[in-house]
Write a protein that holds these residues in place. Structure first.
Motif, PDB file in Angstrom:
ATOM      1  N   LEU A 223       0.807  -1.215   0.000  1.00  0.00           N
ATOM      2  CA  LEU A 223       0.000   0.000   0.000  1.00  0.00           C
ATOM      3  C   LEU A 223       0.846   1.273   0.000  1.00  0.00           C
ATOM      4  CD1 LEU A 223      -2.710  -1.067   2.595  1.00  0.00           C
ATOM      5  CD2 LEU A 223      -2.836  -1.154   0.100  1.00  0.00           C
ATOM      6  N   ARG A 224       2.157   1.136   0.247  1.00  0.00           N
ATOM      7  CA  ARG A 224       3.007   2.319   0.324  1.00  0.00           C
ATOM      8  C   ARG A 224       3.662   2.660  -1.005  1.00  0.00           C
ATOM      9  NH1 ARG A 224       5.951  -0.687   4.607  1.00  0.00           N
ATOM     10  NH2 ARG A 224       4.642  -0.692   6.454  1.00  0.00           N
ATOM     11  N   GLU A 225       3.839   1.678  -1.855  1.00  0.00           N
ATOM     12  CA  GLU A 225       4.590   1.893  -3.083  1.00  0.00           C
ATOM     13  C   GLU A 225       3.736   1.628  -4.311  1.00  0.00           C
ATOM     14  OE1 GLU A 225       7.945  -0.646  -2.920  1.00  0.00           O
ATOM     15  OE2 GLU A 225       8.715   0.197  -1.058  1.00  0.00           O
ATOM     16  N   LYS A 226       4.183   2.204  -5.415  1.00  0.00           N
ATOM     17  CA  LYS A 226       3.516   1.940  -6.686  1.00  0.00           C
ATOM     18  C   LYS A 226       4.052   0.627  -7.228  1.00  0.00           C
ATOM     19  CE  LYS A 226       2.345   3.873 -11.183  1.00  0.00           C
ATOM     20  NZ  LYS A 226       2.526   4.990 -12.123  1.00  0.00           N
ATOM     21  N   ARG A 227       3.194  -0.373  -7.323  1.00  0.00           N
ATOM     22  CA  ARG A 227       3.618  -1.691  -7.780  1.00  0.00           C
ATOM     23  C   ARG A 227       2.538  -2.258  -8.677  1.00  0.00           C
ATOM     24  NH1 ARG A 227       5.261  -3.856  -3.126  1.00  0.00           N
ATOM     25  NH2 ARG A 227       7.357  -3.171  -3.567  1.00  0.00           N
ATOM     26  N   GLN A 228       2.952  -2.966  -9.707  1.00  0.00           N
ATOM     27  CA  GLN A 228       2.002  -3.481 -10.684  1.00  0.00           C
ATOM     28  C   GLN A 228       2.290  -4.956 -10.939  1.00  0.00           C
ATOM     29  OE1 GLN A 228       1.930  -1.153 -14.265  1.00  0.00           O
ATOM     30  NE2 GLN A 228       0.710  -2.641 -15.401  1.00  0.00           N
ATOM     31  N   ALA A 229       1.260  -5.764 -10.822  1.00  0.00           N
ATOM     32  CA  ALA A 229       1.407  -7.195 -11.102  1.00  0.00           C
ATOM     33  C   ALA A 229       1.340  -7.445 -12.609  1.00  0.00           C
ATOM     34  CB  ALA A 229       0.304  -7.984 -10.397  1.00  0.00           C
ATOM     35  N   ILE A 230       1.928  -8.554 -13.041  1.00  0.00           N
ATOM     36  CA  ILE A 230       1.873  -8.950 -14.444  1.00  0.00           C
ATOM     37  C   ILE A 230       0.465  -9.458 -14.735  1.00  0.00           C
ATOM     38  CG2 ILE A 230       2.840 -10.451 -16.219  1.00  0.00           C
ATOM     39  CD1 ILE A 230       5.347 -10.696 -14.385  1.00  0.00           C
ATOM     40  N   ALA A 231      -0.213  -8.801 -15.655  1.00  0.00           N
ATOM     41  CA  ALA A 231      -1.574  -9.226 -16.004  1.00  0.00           C
ATOM     42  C   ALA A 231      -1.501 -10.553 -16.752  1.00  0.00           C
ATOM     43  CB  ALA A 231      -2.246  -8.163 -16.860  1.00  0.00           C
ATOM     44  N   ARG A 232      -2.226 -11.537 -16.270  1.00  0.00           N
ATOM     45  CA  ARG A 232      -2.206 -12.874 -16.870  1.00  0.00           C
ATOM     46  C   ARG A 232      -3.451 -13.110 -17.703  1.00  0.00           C
ATOM     47  NH1 ARG A 232       0.900 -17.114 -13.744  1.00  0.00           N
ATOM     48  NH2 ARG A 232       2.227 -16.007 -12.250  1.00  0.00           N
ATOM     49  N   THR A 233      -3.281 -13.839 -18.794  1.00  0.00           N
ATOM     50  CA  THR A 233      -4.435 -14.313 -19.565  1.00  0.00           C
ATOM     51  C   THR A 233      -4.953 -15.573 -18.889  1.00  0.00           C
ATOM     52  OG1 THR A 233      -3.012 -15.643 -21.001  1.00  0.00           O
ATOM     53  CG2 THR A 233      -3.492 -13.376 -21.713  1.00  0.00           C
ATOM     54  N   GLU A 234      -6.105 -16.033 -19.285  1.00  0.00           N
ATOM     55  CA  GLU A 234      -6.724 -17.189 -18.620  1.00  0.00           C
ATOM     56  C   GLU A 234      -5.833 -18.422 -18.699  1.00  0.00           C
ATOM     57  OE1 GLU A 234     -10.930 -19.710 -18.730  1.00  0.00           O
ATOM     58  OE2 GLU A 234     -10.770 -17.780 -19.759  1.00  0.00           O
ATOM     59  N   ASP A 235      -5.150 -18.621 -19.824  1.00  0.00           N
ATOM     60  CA  ASP A 235      -4.311 -19.815 -19.970  1.00  0.00           C
ATOM     61  C   ASP A 235      -2.972 -19.686 -19.239  1.00  0.00           C
ATOM     62  OD1 ASP A 235      -3.490 -17.849 -21.846  1.00  0.00           O
ATOM     63  OD2 ASP A 235      -2.341 -19.361 -22.937  1.00  0.00           O
TER      64      ASP A 235
END
Length: 453
Positions: A223-235
């Motif tokens: 919650l303190r930092e700007k972080r982005q997860a890798i968006a995954r496709t369904e497969d």
């Protein structure tokens, strides 16, 4: 007041968490009647014990059941510290539970004691200060937490990597470098302690399931930092992190280093590529904004690094670390050194191979961290250089022929780029390097292992 005389309801998660929140911004000295520590030797773990006994008012124990059994809630306290930039980072891994070699072989990840233990955690972090009394550590956070669903594919791979070694009768070969988020850390009073394993007569070091310090830093700073997860496709939902990264990189295999940079408009205005071009290309390929951290990498403490391999598979350049301070090197034991921290770093190696035309092209990616078995050899290099400095011979380096894993040599602009030393005239800046021959074998081994995953 609860009917049992407690200031919270031990059967209700909401009541426990709310009561824990009263600690934030305060110390145990301010909020409890915990007595002074009897001995400095008891300081490790003393905060957690005092938290349980004097704040939550139950006796510390090592039972496999949750700390609040009627609420199904586990209590975990963990220290954080300020790094050189003033940011809060996890001081150490978070130990979850002891591994029972005799029974874990009969579990699956989905039915494991670990998953039950880590399903609901009351996570309390406190700010560690050197030489401070644990009763004076300030509580920084108290939150209800559990292993995130999006990380389960990697947790499963990590768990199965460890358990497969136990099932193969090789618990003695388990290493923290085997895994990304979850690790089997050593857990014994001293390094000589050993315990039986089910499928071998060779006794192994006792180990516990733990979340790596890098993972805890990412979890606590979410919650303190700007972080982005890798968006995954369904497969892609069931893929481990390495498989996902390789899948995303595969369309770029065969390209030179400049081609992805041009495609993503990275540093093409100047003649040379920027130093962070590998990290920026990696973010672009994984679909993460250039000004954001990759969430999965932060959790595993992964840093991208470009490696160029010559036609024979040997790295074109040895891997270097930042120049060291001679005064700091003289006084700092290996266990507390920056060098050990670098060795425990997990790397995403972005590999470019030299073709018959002499051009280097992207060929593969892999994760690598120095195996625990090689740490003593690196320690020998560190302490040999440390001895040179203490004897007033900082000008003498550790040669690659003297150590299987690493060496010391200059890391300076020129001979006039020097640093002061404790016992003589300034000496050219130097750093530790990983030997090219060592890295050739390690990369070959990592890629060979990856091909079987």
């Amino acid at each position: 007041m609860d009917k049992n005389g407690l200031p919270y309801n031990p059967t209700k998660i909401e009541s426990i968490v709310e009561y824990a929140g009263n600690l934030v911004g305060h110390t145990l000295r301010e909020k409890t009647s915990a007595p002074e520590l009897q001995s400095p030797k008891r300081r490790r773990g003393s905060f957690g014990n005092a938290l349980e006994e004097y704040y939550f008012r139950y006796s510390p124990n090592s039972e496999s059941a949750p700390d609040f059994p009627d609420a199904g809630l586990e209590l975990k306290s963990t220290p954080v510290k300020h790094n050189k930039s003033g940011e809060l980072v996890a001081k150490e891994r978070l130990v979850l539970m002891q591994i029972n070699y005799m029974t874990v072989v009969h579990e699956t990840f989905e039915t494991s004691h670990l998953l039950k233990k880590a399903k609901k955690i009351l996570l309390i972090s406190y700010v560690w200060e050197k030489d401070a009394d644990p009763l004076d550590y300030k509580v920084e956070m108290a939150e209800l937490w559990g292993l995130p669903e999006e990380d389960m594919p990697q947790f499963k791979i990590d768990w199965e990597t460890v358990v497969s070694k136990v099932r193969a009768g090789h618990a003695e070969d388990i290493s923290g470098s085997d895994t990304l988020y979850l690790e089997a850390c050593t857990k014994a009073a001293n390094s000589a302690v050993r315990t039986p394993q089910p499928y071998s007569n060779i006794e192994a070091k006792p180990r516990a399931w733990a979340l790596k310090a890098s993972y805890m830093t990412a979890a606590e700073n979410k919650l303190r930092e700007k972080r982005q997860a890798i968006a995954r496709t369904e497969d892609e939902n069931g893929l481990g992190l390495l498989a996902l990264v390789r899948k995303r990189f595969k369309p770029y295999f065969g390209m030179t280093q400049e081609e992805p940079c041009r495609r993503f408009s990275i540093g093409m205005s100047g003649k040379n590529l920027p130093k962070d071009s590998c990290a920026l290309v990696t973010k672009s390929i994984l679909g993460v904004a250039k000004d954001a951290e990759i969430d999965e990498f932060a959790k595993a403490g992964i840093q991208p690094k470009t490696i160029r391999l010559k036609k024979n598979g040997r790295p074109k350049e040895a891997i270097s670390f930042p120049p060291f301070d001679y005064f700091k090197l003289e006084k700092t034991p290996f266990e507390d050194s920056d060098f050990l921290g670098y060795l425990q770093q997990m790397w995403l190696l972005v590999i470019y191979r030299e073709g018959c035309d002499g051009i280097y092209k992207l060929s593969d990616v892999t994760f690598w961290q120095m195996p625990e078995r090689d740490i003593p050899e690196a320690q020998r290099c560190y302490e040999q250089m440390q001895t040179n400095v203490r004897r007033g011979h900082a000008e003498i380096s550790v040669k690659a022929t003297e150590n299987r894993c690493c060496h010391v040599r200059p890391h300076a602009r020129n001979a006039r780029d020097t640093r002061p030393q404790p016992h003589g005239a300034p000496v050219v800046k130097k750093c530790f390097w990983l030997n090219a021959s060592y890295m050739q074998k390690e990369i070959d081994g990592a890629l060979g292992t990856d091909s079987h995953n």
